[in-house]
Design a protein around this motif. Structure first.
Motif, short mmCIF file in Angstrom:
data_model
loop_
_atom_site.label_atom_id
_atom_site.label_comp_id
_atom_site.label_asym_id
_atom_site.label_seq_id
_atom_site.Cartn_x
_atom_site.Cartn_y
_atom_site.Cartn_z
N ILE A 1 0.85 -1.19 0.00
CA ILE A 1 0.00 0.00 0.00
C ILE A 1 0.89 1.24 0.00
CG2 ILE A 1 -1.88 1.23 1.15
CD1 ILE A 1 -1.61 -1.74 2.86
N GLY A 2 0.65 2.12 -0.95
CA GLY A 2 1.31 3.42 -0.94
C GLY A 2 0.34 4.48 -0.48
N MET A 3 0.66 5.16 0.62
CA MET A 3 -0.20 6.22 1.15
C MET A 3 0.45 7.57 0.92
SD MET A 3 -1.35 4.74 4.85
CE MET A 3 -2.05 3.10 5.05
N GLN A 4 -0.38 8.55 0.57
CA GLN A 4 0.08 9.94 0.48
C GLN A 4 -0.69 10.78 1.49
OE1 GLN A 4 -1.63 8.77 -2.71
NE2 GLN A 4 0.13 7.37 -2.78
N GLU A 5 -0.16 11.97 1.77
CA GLU A 5 -0.68 12.85 2.83
C GLU A 5 -0.76 12.07 4.15
OE1 GLU A 5 -3.99 15.36 2.03
OE2 GLU A 5 -3.34 15.83 -0.01
N ALA A 6 0.28 11.33 4.43
CA ALA A 6 0.28 10.41 5.57
C ALA A 6 1.06 10.99 6.73
CB ALA A 6 0.89 9.07 5.15
N GLY B 1 4.62 16.15 14.10
CA GLY B 1 4.52 14.88 13.41
C GLY B 1 5.07 14.92 12.00
N GLY B 2 5.62 13.77 11.55
CA GLY B 2 6.12 13.64 10.19
C GLY B 2 4.98 13.51 9.20
N PHE B 3 5.11 14.15 8.03
CA PHE B 3 4.07 14.19 7.01
C PHE B 3 4.69 13.92 5.65
CE2 PHE B 3 1.83 16.64 3.73
CZ PHE B 3 0.54 16.16 3.86
#
Length: 289
Positions: A87-92, A134-136
């Motif tokens: 799974i590739g997530m963006q805006e994570a 937090g990291g984004f």
């Protein structure tokens, strides 16, 4: 008196169910819903995989900030419905991804490794103390271990830092290079035009590659020309210059999200709306051999 005590008890339960261990206990004891409105994991639809599908990949911009009630538990249920290998997530946000992983494992029995491609640290985006925001950015979840992590920021991110995350992992029993990216925002075509050559050059170095991401551009956009030169979309009906068959992937009915393939073909694909993002989930079942 007993009424007040019961109300207090219900309030305490409602506050604690956000912890994964309590979620699991509630699912076991109470089923998919509870009278106090607590966040309880929903059952998966009939036919949902019981295990990770070894040749399936997914891309999803999980939306930040969306702040839907129970969003990470809902996101986990949406992912578990299709149980992809990768799974590739963006805006994570890192904290959100950790919660999603917890729910996937403890509620649905799906265990994933994770690699992060954070491009900025943002308290407004991801919370955290002022001195530890937090990291984004991007995240890749994989049921198999990942190696050779590479996190690259584009020279110009546009209005917000952007980049790509790349790892090597196993899909369908074969070693595959997986990229996950988020290009500059919608009205920043010139910025995206400078980002895609960077990504395309990295992809072209690999015999087999999967490129996941939110490209913020429709298929016929000029800035995607360099990507189309090195890879194809998993949707066989989506090929410039004829893009009438491209399925939209956003709430505003544009196709911005892609599963690009290099040296790999797709046996099937799907686009799935979600209540927990303004982007749809998109998956593809691959023939890696």
């Amino acid at each position: 008196m007993w009424g007040h005590l019961e109300e207090a008890a219900v309030g305490r339960v409602g506050a604690r169910v956000v912890a994964a261990v309590v979620i699991v206990a509630c699912v076991a004891l109470l089923g998919p819903s509870a009278p106090n409105g607590a966040l309880i994991a929903r059952p998966l639809p009939a036919g949902a995989p019981r295990e990770v599908v070894a040749d399936r990949v997914m891309t999803w911009n999980i939306c930040n900030p969306c702040n839907a009630s129970g969003q990470n538990l809902g996101r986990a249920a949406d992912i578990a419905t299709y149980a992809p290998q990768v799974i590739g997530m963006q805006e994570a946000c890192v904290r959100d991804v950790e919660m999603i992983r917890e729910h996937l494992e403890h509620v649905y029995g799906l265990v994933y490794h994770v690699e992060y491609g954070s491009v900025l640290r943002s308290r407004s985006r991801c919370g955290g103390w002022p001195w530890s925001p937090g990291g984004f950015g991007q995240a890749i979840l994989s049921a198999a271990p990942m190696t050779d992590r590479e996190n690259v920021e584009y020279p110009d991110g546009g209005s917000e830092d952007r980049g790509y995350l790349a790892v090597t992992t196993t899909v369908g029993g074969r070693s595959v290079r997986v990229f996950n990216t988020h290009l500059a925002q919608r009205r920043q075509e010139d910025v995206r035009a400078a980002q895609t050559p960077v990504l395309a050059a990295a992809v072209a170095r690999h015999e087999r590659a999967v490129v996941l991401g939110d490209f913020n551009a429709v298929p016929e956009a000029p800035e995607l020309t360099r990507i189309w030169a090195v890879a194809r979309d998993a949707d066989p009906a989506c090929r410039p210059p004829s893009t009438a068959g491209c399925r939209p992937t956003t709430d505003w009915f544009s196709k911005f999200d892609y599963i690009f393939l290099r040296g790999i073909t797709a046996r099937g694909h799907g686009v799935h709306p979600s209540d927990f993002s303004d982007h749809d989930l998109q998956h593809a079942d691959l023939d890696v051999g």
